[in-house]
Design an enzyme around this catalytic site. Structure first.
Site, mmCIF file in Angstrom:
data_model
loop_
_atom_site.group_PDB
_atom_site.id
_atom_site.type_symbol
_atom_site.label_atom_id
_atom_site.label_comp_id
_atom_site.label_asym_id
_atom_site.label_seq_id
_atom_site.Cartn_x
_atom_site.Cartn_y
_atom_site.Cartn_z
ATOM 1 N N LYS A 115 -4.669 -3.590 2.139
ATOM 2 C CA LYS A 115 -3.261 -3.206 2.325
ATOM 3 C C LYS A 115 -3.085 -1.724 2.004
ATOM 4 O O LYS A 115 -3.769 -1.186 1.126
ATOM 5 C CB LYS A 115 -2.422 -4.088 1.382
ATOM 6 C CG LYS A 115 -0.910 -3.981 1.538
ATOM 7 C CD LYS A 115 -0.227 -5.028 0.632
ATOM 8 C CE LYS A 115 1.275 -4.926 0.604
ATOM 9 N NZ LYS A 115 1.891 -5.961 -0.279
ATOM 10 N N SER A 196 5.448 -8.716 1.708
ATOM 11 C CA SER A 196 5.172 -7.395 2.230
ATOM 12 C C SER A 196 3.732 -7.184 2.697
ATOM 13 O O SER A 196 3.446 -6.178 3.329
ATOM 14 C CB SER A 196 5.516 -6.343 1.169
ATOM 15 O OG SER A 196 4.630 -6.431 0.062
ATOM 16 N N SER A 220 4.830 -11.806 -1.751
ATOM 17 C CA SER A 220 4.267 -10.889 -0.747
ATOM 18 C C SER A 220 2.900 -11.253 -0.201
ATOM 19 O O SER A 220 2.460 -10.692 0.796
ATOM 20 C CB SER A 220 4.228 -9.462 -1.294
ATOM 21 O OG SER A 220 5.524 -8.920 -1.267
#
Ligand SMILES: *[C@@H]1O[C@H](CO)[C@@H](O)[C@H](O)[C@H]1NC(C)=O
Ligand SMILES: *[C@@H]1O[C@H](CO)[C@@H](O)[C@H](O)[C@H]1NC(C)=O
Ligand SMILES: *[C@@H]1O[C@H](CO)[C@@H](O)[C@H](O)[C@H]1NC(C)=O
Length: 520
Positions: A115, A196, A220
């Protein structure tokens, strides 16, 4: 039943091509050529293909880069491809050829995306999706990246994400960040990809990479994994160092793997756990790590004798659709048939108080104070950076309102955080209160009833798990009549990953619901 196999009509995704590889052995051209498809390839599949000389890491990286080139313009799950990925693959191939001891490592030669809030000290940017951090230079690789490289993995690139882990504003949609725009759910482009860790889930779901890392403060990892029909593990906070991760709340943040299967997530987990002298939280949590790691808990009959609390709903504000409910009831029967002992209608004490503290903004106020402190510390540690504080980031957004879509989405959480003044007495009192709610409620109940895990159809259970840093796993659980995936969520007490993995793996082996997003 959950597994609806309606065909999706997305013309550009007609099929993932089989890539024909010519195989050469002992210096002479082989007469045969074998087919290897990256589609749904697991780490074990890839390791086997390496071993049988059907595949090199370089070929694999090239295939994934081709897939990214083909799919990413639409899906936007990847924010950057690592310019050094091919070199790393060549190194892995040489090590394998030379039978170097390293080539026996679990992730050797396996490409992974991380990420975009996880620092890599290489040619890539680490920006949490924001232009404000473009061209900043991080002091070192994040601890997890060091661990991945030590385990032989290839850093294929960075995954896109909800910008700033969705902590700039709640007005922006899940999966949106300024640098890539809107990440898309590969099953139904108009469906919520959640976040996210949106790009980490989208990219694995669409076979643009084998495995990825996401991060979770609250939901997330669990939510995007469910929404994109992949497996996500949100480990106990502290099991994995957050050093080098752009923070939200050091009290709640964790890194975790996202993958097509529970086994793959566990292989990645094993590679990244462990004590980090830079991270106090890892000292206490390292006592949870079993000798030999977690792969020993991938037991096909892992559900046998497990005591599971069934949580059908978390109150009227968190409802799931009737299709999800129906699938969930079916899954409960499967769990029972596989030997689990079920406690129905498991009621979480203090649930209302916990949800109220979220609804009334108490939780957000705490997070905002923690965020300002932690982000400022992260930014100050950068070697060079256009922004050195949250105040700088706010100013950057005002200076480039179009780039950052400021008019559309604003930056209300940033502004709220900037107005906080450290972790003051009020914040501390609220924090203690919340932790107490969790310990006297959910955690006490789990112990009292001797439960191994709770099971629920809605990702909102993440709120309950977040408060005290508890672990959870999301496993694919079905597709609704429009083809939108949903997950099933398992949560448990701190450090009980062994049981949680047995349960999640047992469920996955009994159901095998995941299928790739486009009809091949
Ligand atoms: C990092 O950002 C800079 C500035 O936009 C860009 O030139 C560079 O290509 C980026 N790195 C990668 C690997 O995309
Ligand atoms: C439930 O939703 C209503 C309406 O949005 C809101 O006023 C209330 O605070 C919410 N309650 C909880 C516990 O989330
Ligand atoms: C602590 O929790 C109780 C019960 O929810 C609530 O009434 C009280 O206002 C909270 N106190 C603080 C300091 O947050």
């Amino acid at each position: 039943m959950a597994t609806n196999s309606s065909k999706l009509n997305i013309p550009i995704f007609s099929s993932l091509p089989l890539i024909i590889l010519s195989v050469y052995s002992s210096g002479s051209p082989a007469t045969e050529s074998r087919e290897f498809s990256v589609k749904e390839a697991t780490i074990e599949d890839l390791q086997l293909a390496f071993k049988q000389n059907q595949l090199t890491s370089r070929q694999l990286v090239e295939m994934y880069i081709r897939e990214i080139g083909r799919l990413n313009p639409l899906l936007r799950g990847v924010i950057e491809v690592n310019p050094d990925a091919i070199n790393q693959a060549d190194n892995a191939d040489q090590e394998r050829k030379a039978k170097a001891p390293r080539s026996q490592l679990g992730l050797h030669g396996i490409p992974i995306l991380v990420k975009d809030n996880i620092a890599t000290k290489d040619k890539m940017n680490t920006t949490a999706g924001s232009f404000a951090l473009l061209c900043s230079v991080v002091p070192r690789d994040a601890f997890v990246v060091t661990k991945l490289l030590e385990a032989g993995a290839i850093i294929l690139g960075k995954a896109s994400m909800s910008e700033w882990a969705h902590f700039r504003t709640f007005a922006s949609p899940n999966g949106w960040c300024a640098r890539t725009g809107q990440g898309k759910n590969p099953y139904v482009l108009s469906a919520n990809p959640c976040g996210s860790s949106s790009g980490s889930a989208i990219s694995v779901a669409a076979n643009m990479v084998a495995v990825s890392l996401g991060t979770e403060t609250d939901a997330s990892i669990l939510c995007p994994s469910g929404s994109n029909s992949v497996v996500g593990i949100k480990p106990t906070v502290g099991l994995i160092s957050r050093d080098g991760v752009i923070p939200v709340s050091p009290r709640l943040d964790t890194v975790g793997p996202i993958s097509g299967t529970v086994a793959d997530a566990v292989y990645v987990l094993d590679a990244i756990i462990g004590f980090d002298a830079k991270e106090e939280a890892t000292r206490e949590a390292s006592k949870y790590i079993p000798p030999g790691g977690y792969k020993q808990f991938l037991k096909p009959h892992g559900l046998q004798g497990k005591r599971l609390g069934i949580v059908r709903n978390l109150g009227s504000n968190f409802t799931v659709s009737s299709e999800v409910t129906e699938a969930f009831e079916h899954h409960i029967r499967t769990l029972r048939q596989r030997g689990a002992i079920l406690l129905h209608n498991f009621e979480i004490n203090n649930l209302e108080a916990i949800l109220n503290s979220i609804a009334n903004g108490e939780t957000l106020a705490i997070l905002a104070a923690e965020f300002k402190q932690a982000l400022n510390a992260y930014l100050q540690e950068l070697v060079t950076s256009p922004v050195r504080s949250l105040a700088d980031v706010i100013a950057f957004n005002k200076k480039f309102p179009e780039l950052e879509m400021l008019r559309e989405y604003g930056q209300s959480i940033f502004e709220m955080a900037e107005a906080t003044d450290g972790i003051d007495i009020d914040v501390k009192a609220a924090l203690l209160n919340l932790t107490k709610l969790s310990r006297d409620g959910f955690e006490k109940l789990m112990r009292g009833k001797e439960l191994d895990a709770l099971v629920t159809p809605g990702y909102d259970i993440s709120h309950v798990l977040a408060i005290d840093g508890l672990p959870g796993i999301s496993v694919p659980a079905g597709y609704d009549s429009k083809g939108v995936p949903f997950g099933i969520y398992f949560g448990a007490l701190k450090g009980t990953e062994p049981k949680l993995i047995e349960v999640a793996y047992g469920f996955e082996q009994a159901t095998k619901i995941r299928k790739p997003p486009f009809q091949a």
